[in-house]
Design a protein around this motif. Sequence first.
Motif, PDB file in Angstrom:
ATOM      1  N   GLN A   1     -17.732 -18.587  -1.798  1.00  0.00           N
ATOM      2  CA  GLN A   1     -18.038 -18.533  -0.380  1.00  0.00           C
ATOM      3  C   GLN A   1     -18.456 -19.892   0.203  1.00  0.00           C
ATOM      4  OE1 GLN A   1     -21.189 -16.139   1.092  1.00  0.00           O
ATOM      5  NE2 GLN A   1     -22.784 -17.561   0.452  1.00  0.00           N
ATOM      6  N   GLN A   2     -18.582 -20.915  -0.665  1.00  0.00           N
ATOM      7  CA  GLN A   2     -18.879 -22.246  -0.145  1.00  0.00           C
ATOM      8  C   GLN A   2     -17.713 -22.788   0.682  1.00  0.00           C
ATOM      9  OE1 GLN A   2     -21.972 -23.358  -0.489  1.00  0.00           O
ATOM     10  NE2 GLN A   2     -22.370 -21.538  -1.767  1.00  0.00           N
ATOM     11  N   ASN A   3     -16.497 -22.351   0.372  1.00  0.00           N
ATOM     12  CA  ASN A   3     -15.315 -22.847   1.091  1.00  0.00           C
ATOM     13  C   ASN A   3     -14.466 -21.734   1.709  1.00  0.00           C
ATOM     14  OD1 ASN A   3     -15.471 -25.784   0.500  1.00  0.00           O
ATOM     15  ND2 ASN A   3     -15.272 -25.073  -1.636  1.00  0.00           N
ATOM     16  N   GLU A   4     -14.661 -20.472   1.269  1.00  0.00           N
ATOM     17  CA  GLU A   4     -13.841 -19.357   1.756  1.00  0.00           C
ATOM     18  C   GLU A   4     -14.741 -18.226   2.246  1.00  0.00           C
ATOM     19  OE1 GLU A   4     -10.666 -19.640   1.983  1.00  0.00           O
ATOM     20  OE2 GLU A   4     -10.282 -21.383   0.680  1.00  0.00           O
ATOM     21  N   SER A   5     -14.103 -17.253   2.938  1.00  0.00           N
ATOM     22  CA  SER A   5     -14.846 -16.099   3.446  1.00  0.00           C
ATOM     23  C   SER A   5     -14.905 -15.008   2.383  1.00  0.00           C
ATOM     24  CB  SER A   5     -14.191 -15.544   4.719  1.00  0.00           C
ATOM     25  OG  SER A   5     -14.775 -14.303   5.076  1.00  0.00           O
ATOM     26  N   LEU A   6     -16.096 -14.727   1.902  1.00  0.00           N
ATOM     27  CA  LEU A   6     -16.253 -13.667   0.900  1.00  0.00           C
ATOM     28  C   LEU A   6     -15.948 -12.296   1.498  1.00  0.00           C
ATOM     29  CD1 LEU A   6     -17.097 -12.813  -1.940  1.00  0.00           C
ATOM     30  CD2 LEU A   6     -19.487 -12.773  -1.164  1.00  0.00           C
ATOM     31  N   SER A   7     -16.345 -12.089   2.752  1.00  0.00           N
ATOM     32  CA  SER A   7     -16.082 -10.800   3.420  1.00  0.00           C
ATOM     33  C   SER A   7     -14.592 -10.515   3.505  1.00  0.00           C
ATOM     34  CB  SER A   7     -16.697 -10.794   4.827  1.00  0.00           C
ATOM     35  OG  SER A   7     -18.095 -10.910   4.757  1.00  0.00           O
ATOM     36  N   THR A   8     -13.804 -11.557   3.802  1.00  0.00           N
ATOM     37  CA  THR A   8     -12.352 -11.382   3.888  1.00  0.00           C
ATOM     38  C   THR A   8     -11.774 -11.019   2.520  1.00  0.00           C
ATOM     39  OG1 THR A   8     -12.230 -12.954   5.719  1.00  0.00           O
ATOM     40  CG2 THR A   8     -10.188 -12.517   4.497  1.00  0.00           C
ATOM     41  N   TRP A   9     -12.256 -11.696   1.476  1.00  0.00           N
ATOM     42  CA  TRP A   9     -11.752 -11.385   0.132  1.00  0.00           C
ATOM     43  C   TRP A   9     -12.035  -9.931  -0.237  1.00  0.00           C
ATOM     44  CZ3 TRP A   9     -13.572  -9.489  -4.430  1.00  0.00           C
ATOM     45  CH2 TRP A   9     -12.761  -9.653  -5.547  1.00  0.00           C
ATOM     46  N   ILE A  10     -13.265  -9.483   0.028  1.00  0.00           N
ATOM     47  CA  ILE A  10     -13.632  -8.099  -0.311  1.00  0.00           C
ATOM     48  C   ILE A  10     -12.802  -7.119   0.492  1.00  0.00           C
ATOM     49  CG2 ILE A  10     -15.497  -6.401  -0.202  1.00  0.00           C
ATOM     50  CD1 ILE A  10     -17.448  -8.655  -0.864  1.00  0.00           C
ATOM     51  N   SER A  11     -12.589  -7.420   1.773  1.00  0.00           N
ATOM     52  CA  SER A  11     -11.772  -6.539   2.621  1.00  0.00           C
ATOM     53  C   SER A  11     -10.353  -6.440   2.088  1.00  0.00           C
ATOM     54  CB  SER A  11     -11.778  -7.047   4.058  1.00  0.00           C
ATOM     55  OG  SER A  11     -10.955  -6.241   4.871  1.00  0.00           O
ATOM     56  N   ASN A  12      -9.778  -7.579   1.703  1.00  0.00           N
ATOM     57  CA  ASN A  12      -8.423  -7.574   1.150  1.00  0.00           C
ATOM     58  C   ASN A  12      -8.373  -6.841  -0.187  1.00  0.00           C
ATOM     59  OD1 ASN A  12      -7.450  -9.023   3.308  1.00  0.00           O
ATOM     60  ND2 ASN A  12      -7.734 -11.021   2.320  1.00  0.00           N
ATOM     61  N   TRP A  13      -9.414  -7.024  -0.983  1.00  0.00           N
ATOM     62  CA  TRP A  13      -9.490  -6.323  -2.278  1.00  0.00           C
ATOM     63  C   TRP A  13      -9.470  -4.822  -2.094  1.00  0.00           C
ATOM     64  CZ3 TRP A  13     -13.874  -3.526  -4.219  1.00  0.00           C
ATOM     65  CH2 TRP A  13     -13.773  -3.141  -5.559  1.00  0.00           C
ATOM     66  N   ARG A  14     -10.089  -4.366  -1.026  1.00  0.00           N
ATOM     67  CA  ARG A  14     -10.157  -2.922  -0.761  1.00  0.00           C
ATOM     68  C   ARG A  14      -8.906  -2.389  -0.094  1.00  0.00           C
ATOM     69  NH1 ARG A  14     -16.424  -2.972   1.424  1.00  0.00           N
ATOM     70  NH2 ARG A  14     -17.428  -2.575  -0.591  1.00  0.00           N
ATOM     71  N   SER A  15      -8.031  -3.250   0.378  1.00  0.00           N
ATOM     72  CA  SER A  15      -6.850  -2.776   1.114  1.00  0.00           C
ATOM     73  C   SER A  15      -5.545  -3.187   0.451  1.00  0.00           C
ATOM     74  CB  SER A  15      -6.896  -3.257   2.563  1.00  0.00           C
ATOM     75  OG  SER A  15      -6.971  -4.680   2.600  1.00  0.00           O
ATOM     76  N   THR A  16      -5.108  -4.424   0.669  1.00  0.00           N
ATOM     77  CA  THR A  16      -3.787  -4.827   0.171  1.00  0.00           C
ATOM     78  C   THR A  16      -3.729  -4.826  -1.353  1.00  0.00           C
ATOM     79  OG1 THR A  16      -4.485  -7.144   0.332  1.00  0.00           O
ATOM     80  CG2 THR A  16      -3.309  -6.220   2.208  1.00  0.00           C
ATOM     81  N   THR A  17      -4.761  -5.314  -1.991  1.00  0.00           N
ATOM     82  CA  THR A  17      -4.815  -5.290  -3.456  1.00  0.00           C
ATOM     83  C   THR A  17      -4.786  -3.859  -3.963  1.00  0.00           C
ATOM     84  OG1 THR A  17      -6.054  -7.343  -3.454  1.00  0.00           O
ATOM     85  CG2 THR A  17      -6.143  -6.035  -5.469  1.00  0.00           C
ATOM     86  N   ASP A  18      -5.509  -3.024  -3.233  1.00  0.00           N
ATOM     87  CA  ASP A  18      -5.583  -1.604  -3.604  1.00  0.00           C
ATOM     88  C   ASP A  18      -4.202  -0.975  -3.579  1.00  0.00           C
ATOM     89  OD1 ASP A  18      -6.874   0.806  -4.210  1.00  0.00           O
ATOM     90  OD2 ASP A  18      -6.862   1.364  -2.096  1.00  0.00           O
ATOM     91  N   GLN A  19      -3.428  -1.247  -2.528  1.00  0.00           N
ATOM     92  CA  GLN A  19      -2.116  -0.643  -2.403  1.00  0.00           C
ATOM     93  C   GLN A  19      -1.173  -1.133  -3.498  1.00  0.00           C
ATOM     94  OE1 GLN A  19      -1.411   1.824  -0.360  1.00  0.00           O
ATOM     95  NE2 GLN A  19      -3.565   1.708   0.251  1.00  0.00           N
ATOM     96  N   ALA A  20      -1.282  -2.413  -3.814  1.00  0.00           N
ATOM     97  CA  ALA A  20      -0.424  -2.952  -4.872  1.00  0.00           C
ATOM     98  C   ALA A  20      -0.716  -2.287  -6.207  1.00  0.00           C
ATOM     99  CB  ALA A  20      -0.627  -4.464  -4.973  1.00  0.00           C
ATOM    100  N   GLN A  21      -2.017  -2.089  -6.489  1.00  0.00           N
ATOM    101  CA  GLN A  21      -2.388  -1.466  -7.757  1.00  0.00           C
ATOM    102  C   GLN A  21      -2.048   0.013  -7.765  1.00  0.00           C
ATOM    103  OE1 GLN A  21      -6.217  -2.334  -9.327  1.00  0.00           O
ATOM    104  NE2 GLN A  21      -6.130  -4.497  -8.778  1.00  0.00           N
ATOM    105  N   LEU A  22      -2.134   0.651  -6.590  1.00  0.00           N
ATOM    106  CA  LEU A  22      -1.801   2.074  -6.531  1.00  0.00           C
ATOM    107  C   LEU A  22      -0.325   2.301  -6.852  1.00  0.00           C
ATOM    108  CD1 LEU A  22      -3.790   3.346  -3.434  1.00  0.00           C
ATOM    109  CD2 LEU A  22      -4.209   3.843  -5.838  1.00  0.00           C
ATOM    110  N   LYS A  23       0.518   1.353  -6.463  1.00  0.00           N
ATOM    111  CA  LYS A  23       1.929   1.477  -6.806  1.00  0.00           C
ATOM    112  C   LYS A  23       2.112   1.482  -8.320  1.00  0.00           C
ATOM    113  CE  LYS A  23       6.480  -0.404  -5.830  1.00  0.00           C
ATOM    114  NZ  LYS A  23       6.931  -0.214  -7.196  1.00  0.00           N
ATOM    115  N   LEU A  24       1.341   0.610  -8.991  1.00  0.00           N
ATOM    116  CA  LEU A  24       1.399   0.585 -10.448  1.00  0.00           C
ATOM    117  C   LEU A  24       0.860   1.886 -11.033  1.00  0.00           C
ATOM    118  CD1 LEU A  24       0.171  -3.064 -11.109  1.00  0.00           C
ATOM    119  CD2 LEU A  24       2.529  -2.213 -11.177  1.00  0.00           C
TER     120      LEU A  24
END
Length: 526
Positions: A106-129
């Motif tokens: 979080q020193q250089n990136e948004s931690l909130s954005t990462w967590i949000s993406n982890w809960r959505s787009t990452t989730d969908q990719a893993q659900l396909k698997l």
Amino acid sequence: MNLTSSQKLANHYKENIEKSMQTFEKKFHPAILEDEELIRRAAFFVRNNAVLVTNFYPQDHRVDFIVRDVSSLEVSYNIFEDTFHCPCPMHKPCRHIVAAVFYLYQQNESLSTWISNWRSTTDQAQLKLLRDERSPRSWDILIENFFRKFISNYPPNSFYLLEFAVHDLQTQIRKSRPFEREWQPIFDVYVNFVVLMKVWPYLEPFAESNMRNRVLHFLNEYIEDLDDSLSQLASKPRLFAADAFYDELMKRVRHFYFEMETLMSYRKHVYLSFWDALVTDKATREKEVAYLQALDKTEDDIHLNMVLPYFYLTLSRMDDLIKAAEQMESVQLLEWVEVCEKALHSSNKELANQLARKLLSHIPTYLNEYAQNPSRVMLIRRLELLFDAIQLDTNEMEKLYQSFGLYGVQAYSNLLIKERRYLDWMALHHSANSSLEYAEACGLPIVKEEAPEVLLPLYHHYAMRFLLEKNRYSYKQAVRIWKKMKQIAKKTNDTDYWNQYVDTIREKYRRLRALQQEIEKGNLPL
């Protein structure tokens, strides 16, 4: 290199930190409660300044942290090797290690954005698997992902919202159904049952409220669909690769029946349906019998091993079954009715005959003390069909219908008509104070055709009930009934009796002018 701030440190090792974050994406799944909780706690540490860099070793590319949890813990992170050390006993990577990496990220990136993406787009990719993976765990994660999403979108503070959420949930999960036809029946059963188990705790409070009837309607439809899915699965060849699913389902259905609370009749139905559909080998059934025989658990003063007779029946342990029937308690009547019906369904009419006769002495107690009004009529109808199939003699049938009380009037009426006991039929309806409409539904037209003279006292009774209401409409109804009596008198050549009856009525109620007028209009004398 001298890095004097956490931001510079994070910027220098940005690519390595990104790789660690990608490791977390693969390691943790948002649909698993433990993983989601770990990520949330780690983010909480970072946002509340509970993570502090204490040392940096450029030669080893290692950073040391202090993470303040219940107690302060020293965490080491080797950035180049993507390895960690934390003294806590939790499975690694633990929330302290994740919090340390989050701190640098979080020193250089948004931690909130990462967590949000982890809960959505990452989730969908893993659900396909997960859809392509054939294991109970993968399907559990799939269901959990959808379930938590829908429960959060439709908070279960209203049963209508919960009901809508469940139907919508089933629709969405069905999109993840396997393409292979041989896998579709097991997927349907597994998903529907797991969803039912997850919804059950939400149903309990509504089942104890004024929404109870709506809950029962929902469960009736849901379990009917589950039974259909079970039937389809049972009719298909069993896949060797699906053994893990069968084992998991039977383990969970036992938990569902014995450990869940409320609505026990539905839990028992599901439990027995799974045993009927999915377990055919004798050894497994014998093991369940041994477990049930040793079980002393009760719920609402009812023993949960009341399902034993079903296993005795399917295992053809007839001596055990008859012995259990002799020890039957009145409160268990409904369960034994179902056992008798299963015996008939399996074409074992002699066994059904023996078992059904053991029910007779318990029927009055159950109907008067345990059965509720809405279900009492349905139970009586089931008993009628059961005892018709095993053919009780006339005396036994009469005692049975008498034990039904007012709820057995229609069935008793049918028996009396069958036996051509028309005078007894009339006396039954007179003593039961049944309405004219109900008497007609119980065979009055047949009695009128076969023995019209026996109906005169009953018709008189109905006419007098209308007179007591003392209004013109009721007088018209009384005259309508007297016209029926007139037809009977004419048919039986009782003219003098009938005219004397009309004169007596007119004299007795001469002060009721409206009644006198209606009698005149009706032209009652012969």
